[in-house]
Scaffold this active site. Structure first.
Site, PDB file in Angstrom:
ATOM      1  N   TRP A  99      -0.803  -6.767   5.965  1.00 31.78           N
ATOM      2  CA  TRP A  99      -0.948  -5.643   6.894  1.00 31.78           C
ATOM      3  C   TRP A  99      -1.649  -6.098   8.169  1.00 31.78           C
ATOM      4  O   TRP A  99      -1.283  -5.693   9.271  1.00 31.78           O
ATOM      5  CB  TRP A  99      -1.658  -4.473   6.232  1.00 31.78           C
ATOM      6  N   ASP A 166      -8.146  -0.463  10.275  1.00 32.62           N
ATOM      7  CA  ASP A 166      -7.064   0.076   9.452  1.00 32.62           C
ATOM      8  C   ASP A 166      -7.704   0.437   8.112  1.00 32.62           C
ATOM      9  O   ASP A 166      -8.058  -0.443   7.333  1.00 32.62           O
ATOM     10  CB  ASP A 166      -5.955  -0.979   9.279  1.00 32.62           C
ATOM     11  N   LYS A 190      -2.722   7.578   0.576  1.00 31.53           N
ATOM     12  CA  LYS A 190      -3.597   7.106  -0.504  1.00 31.53           C
ATOM     13  C   LYS A 190      -4.650   8.176  -0.777  1.00 31.53           C
ATOM     14  O   LYS A 190      -4.449   9.026  -1.614  1.00 31.53           O
ATOM     15  CB  LYS A 190      -4.269   5.772  -0.151  1.00 31.53           C
TER      16      LYS A 190
HETATM   17  N1  PMP Z   1      -2.166  -0.861   6.162  1.00 30.80           N
HETATM   18  C1  PMP Z   1      -2.495  -0.899   4.860  1.00 30.80           C
HETATM   19  C2  PMP Z   1      -3.836  -1.435   4.469  1.00 30.80           C
HETATM   20  C3  PMP Z   1      -1.592  -0.435   3.900  1.00 30.80           C
HETATM   21  O1  PMP Z   1      -1.917  -0.474   2.598  1.00 30.80           O
HETATM   22  C4  PMP Z   1      -0.339   0.069   4.315  1.00 30.80           C
HETATM   23  C5  PMP Z   1       0.674   0.619   3.345  1.00 30.80           C
HETATM   24  N2  PMP Z   1       0.533   0.327   2.041  1.00 30.80           N
HETATM   25  C6  PMP Z   1      -0.037   0.064   5.671  1.00 30.80           C
HETATM   26  C7  PMP Z   1      -0.976  -0.390   6.568  1.00 30.80           C
HETATM   27  C8  PMP Z   1       1.284   0.569   6.175  1.00 30.80           C
HETATM   28  O2  PMP Z   1       1.270   1.942   6.129  1.00 30.80           O
HETATM   29  P1  PMP Z   1       2.549   2.837   6.444  1.00 30.80           P
HETATM   30  O3  PMP Z   1       3.509   2.647   5.331  1.00 30.80           O
HETATM   31  O4  PMP Z   1       1.963   4.225   6.483  1.00 30.80           O
HETATM   32  O5  PMP Z   1       3.100   2.422   7.746  1.00 30.80           O
END
Ligand code: PMP
Length: 356
Positions: A99, A166, A190
């Site tokens: 991420w 994030d 989450k």
């Molecule tokens: N950042 C983290 C730490 C995540 O766990 C996730 C999704 N699991 C994301 C970003 C991406 O999120 P999204 O699917 O809402 O774009």
């Protein structure tokens, strides 16, 4: 059979939050209409938005001068909106996994990106420490919980620059010192709501520093000015967020959530460390996530992978398969996971050990 949802996201939500959402979809507040079929600008919906924003501020103790937004696009859209709105010249990123890398990739389109530290050398199974942070960064971006690898920053870093976090997978699981951040964001799916809405907490005075033209929809100022209603917001996920925030508050807020998270994590890590079949993939205790607990079978038992998965599934454990990038198992224990659920998982691991 009772099911325990250890899925990584979308994931477990408190039962009463699901029930209240279901009821609002059938008949919202007794108005004879579904929340899914009324205008976001109606007098019935506006209080939902207002209270959800107020509760984010209250629960996280957000200081004055910050705005809260509920938008679409997921955390992934924020990877691009953040540098678009905040990166003047140079930004730092702490590379703690997939991420973080995705966020970094987008930032490179807008300016210089410094990787201040990385844990790639050990497949992201630790949080880098003692790294230097250049003092001329526009911001340092951190991923506070690394959902795939099960590492977590349990405390807000002390660094000489402003941070952007994030917090997709650990928001509302601990108190946060919001004053250290210019922006905190995440997908809601989450600890906040069902999928479909993104939360963003933004320090207002930081906006407007970049010279570049920003498309209207990608400019945070548009959404602040319009109270997250420049376009039609995801009304049902925002309603679920409201009910979940009420639930968090009623259950003692983020301080109580943190205590519970630690209690749950102690049960599961305790069993992983004790059990002869398994070991945790994050060795350093202080880096171990309370939200995503990753473990694998020891080498000599590696061929039991499918058998354990089946054994656990038969006992009601749902969603414990590790992320495809890392394999093994992952027990995600978000706010709504009960201590009882974690005890049931530990018991299952014990029973499996006795069988072998
Ligand atoms: N950042 C983290 C730490 C995540 O766990 C996730 C999704 N699991 C994301 C970003 C991406 O999120 P999204 O699917 O809402 O774009």
């Amino acid at each position: 059979m009772k099911k325990y949802n250890f899925g990584a996201g979308p994931c477990i939500l408190p039962r009463e939050v699901i029930e209240k959402t279901a009821s609002a979809i059938l008949d919202f507040n007794g108005i004879g209409l579904s929340i899914a079929e009324i205008s976001h600008r109606s007098k019935d919906f506006q209080p939902v938005m207002d209270e959800a924003i107020a509760l984010v501020k209250e629960v996280l103790n957000v200081p004055e001068g910050y705005s809260v937004l509920f938008l679409g696009g997921g955390a992934s859209l924020e990877f691009c909106m953040i540098p678009f709105n905040f990166l003047v010249k140079k930004a730092g990123y702490l590379n703690t996994g997939v991420w973080a890398k995705k966020a970094m990739k987008e930032a490179k389109l807008f300016g210089e990106v410094v990787e201040v530290a990385s844990s790639a050398d050990d497949n992201f199974t630790y949080i880098p420490k003692n790294f230097e942070v250049p003092t001329d960064l526009d911001y340092l971006h951190v991923t506070t919980n690394n959902t795939i690898y099960g590492t977590e920053l349990h405390k807000d870093l002390d660094v000489p620059v402003r941070m952007i976090g994030d917090m997709s997978s650990d928001i509302f699981s601990r108190p946060v010192d919001v004053s250290k951040y210019d922006c905190i964001y995440g997908g809601a799916q989450k600890n906040l709501s069902m999928a479909g809405v993104t939360f963003i907490i933004i320090k207002d005075e930081v906006l407007g520093r970049v010279q570049r033209e920003i498309p209207t929809m990608l400019d945070y100022r548009t959404h602040i000015k319009k109270g997250s209603m420049f376009n039609t917001p995801p009304v049902v996920p925002i309603y679920t967020a409201l009910e979940n925030l009420r639930w968090i508050k009623a259950n003692g807020g983020v301080t109580a959530m943190e205590k519970l998270a630690k209690e749950r994590a102690d049960i599961v890590y305790g069993e992983i460390d004790r059990n002869k079949l398994f070991h945790g993939t994050v060795k350093n205790e202080e880096d171990r996530s309370y939200m995503n607990i990753c473990f694998v079978l020891n080498d000599e038992y590696a061929d039991l992978q499918d058998e354990f998965f089946k054994f656990a599934t038969e006992r009601g454990m749902v969603g414990i398969k590790g992320h495809r990038d890392v394999g093994g198992f992952r027990a995600s224990c978000y706010n709504a996971m009960t201590v009882e659920g974690c005890k049931a998982l530990a018991e299952t691991m014990k029973e499996f050990e006795a069988k072998h």
